[in-house]
Write a protein that holds these residues in place. Structure first.
Motif, PDB file in Angstrom:
ATOM      1  N   TYR A  42       0.775  -1.365   0.187  1.00 25.23           N
ATOM      2  CA  TYR A  42       0.297   0.049  -0.398  1.00 25.23           C
ATOM      3  C   TYR A  42       0.824   1.214   0.334  1.00 25.23           C
ATOM      4  N   ILE A  43       1.956   1.563   1.008  1.00 18.11           N
ATOM      5  CA  ILE A  43       2.687   2.224   1.214  1.00 18.11           C
ATOM      6  C   ILE A  43       3.264   2.730  -0.554  1.00 18.11           C
ATOM      7  N   THR A  44       3.948   1.496  -0.901  1.00 18.08           N
ATOM      8  CA  THR A  44       4.950   1.508  -1.837  1.00 18.08           C
ATOM      9  C   THR A  44       4.322   2.390  -3.136  1.00 18.08           C
ATOM     10  N   ASP A  45       3.094   1.330  -3.031  1.00 21.57           N
ATOM     11  CA  ASP A  45       1.436   2.058  -4.440  1.00 21.57           C
ATOM     12  C   ASP A  45       1.669   3.494  -4.114  1.00 21.57           C
ATOM     13  N   GLN A  46       0.722   3.962  -2.728  1.00 23.71           N
ATOM     14  CA  GLN A  46       0.950   5.168  -3.059  1.00 23.71           C
ATOM     15  C   GLN A  46       1.548   7.083  -3.007  1.00 23.71           C
ATOM     16  N   LEU A  47       2.816   5.722  -2.083  1.00 26.73           N
ATOM     17  CA  LEU A  47       4.130   6.607  -2.756  1.00 26.73           C
ATOM     18  C   LEU A  47       4.881   6.712  -4.052  1.00 26.73           C
ATOM     19  N   ALA A  48       4.188   6.165  -5.057  1.00 25.37           N
ATOM     20  CA  ALA A  48       4.630   5.753  -6.308  1.00 25.37           C
ATOM     21  C   ALA A  48       6.183   5.706  -6.262  1.00 25.37           C
ATOM     22  N   LEU A  49       6.994   4.469  -5.100  1.00 24.66           N
ATOM     23  CA  LEU A  49       8.157   4.797  -5.615  1.00 24.66           C
ATOM     24  C   LEU A  49       8.226   3.567  -5.971  1.00 24.66           C
ATOM     25  N   THR A  50       9.419   4.572  -7.120  1.00 25.89           N
ATOM     26  CA  THR A  50      10.396   3.659  -7.337  1.00 25.89           C
ATOM     27  C   THR A  50      11.031   2.095  -7.107  1.00 25.89           C
TER      28      THR A  50
END
Length: 154
Positions: A42-50
């Motif tokens: 969820y956090i990776t997706d929401q922050l749009a982390l590469t």
């Protein structure tokens, strides 16, 4: 597609998360792993982390959250186990003092790890992180409440 995967992971982890708070700290690692996987997605997706950012971000962030949890655990322990040799009033005063000390340590910890994270992700993403965490917690709480309501109807 990432959002769908994140939400799917959260939905799979929610029934386990509801039980997680009632478990001793080290019990049922599968539950903790599933909740953590949903949180990471969820956090990776929401922050749009590469992928590169995520690879560097998560070890630092896990270390930060582990240290923050340890601080809060100290405060919870003090609340649950008052000193029997002190008066109730003195125990309350001690809790106020300890609460302020823990908050200060949290701020110091956040400052320290923010500096490290700024070397990994842009400031905009770091600034969004607390809100994304809050939304994740709310999403899980909402799902837990809905499941409880569903059980109460049966």
């Amino acid at each position: 597609m990432k959002t769908f995967i994140s939400i799917a992971l959260i939905i799979l982890a929610i029934p386990l998360y509801a039980q997680d708070d009632d478990l001793p700290e080290e019990s049922n690692p599968t539950v903790r792993e599933r909740v953590q996987a949903a949180r990471v997605a969820y956090i990776t997706d929401q922050l749009a982390l590469t992928p590169t950012e995520a690879e560097k971000f998560w070890p630092i962030y896990r270390e930060f959250t582990d240290k923050r949890k340890a601080l809060l655990k100290e405060l919870r322990y003090a609340r649950r186990h008052p000193n029997p040799s002190k008066s109730a009033d003195q125990n309350e005063k001690d809790l106020v003092t300890l609460g302020l000390e823990v908050k200060q340590k949290e701020v110091d910890l956040e400052r320290q790890y923010s500096e490290q994270l700024l070397n990994v992700i842009p400031a905009q993403k770091l600034r969004m992180l607390p809100e994304v965490e809050r939304k994740f917690r709310l999403l899980i709480l909402k799902q837990i409440q809905e499941r409880r309501r569903g059980r109460e109807k049966n």
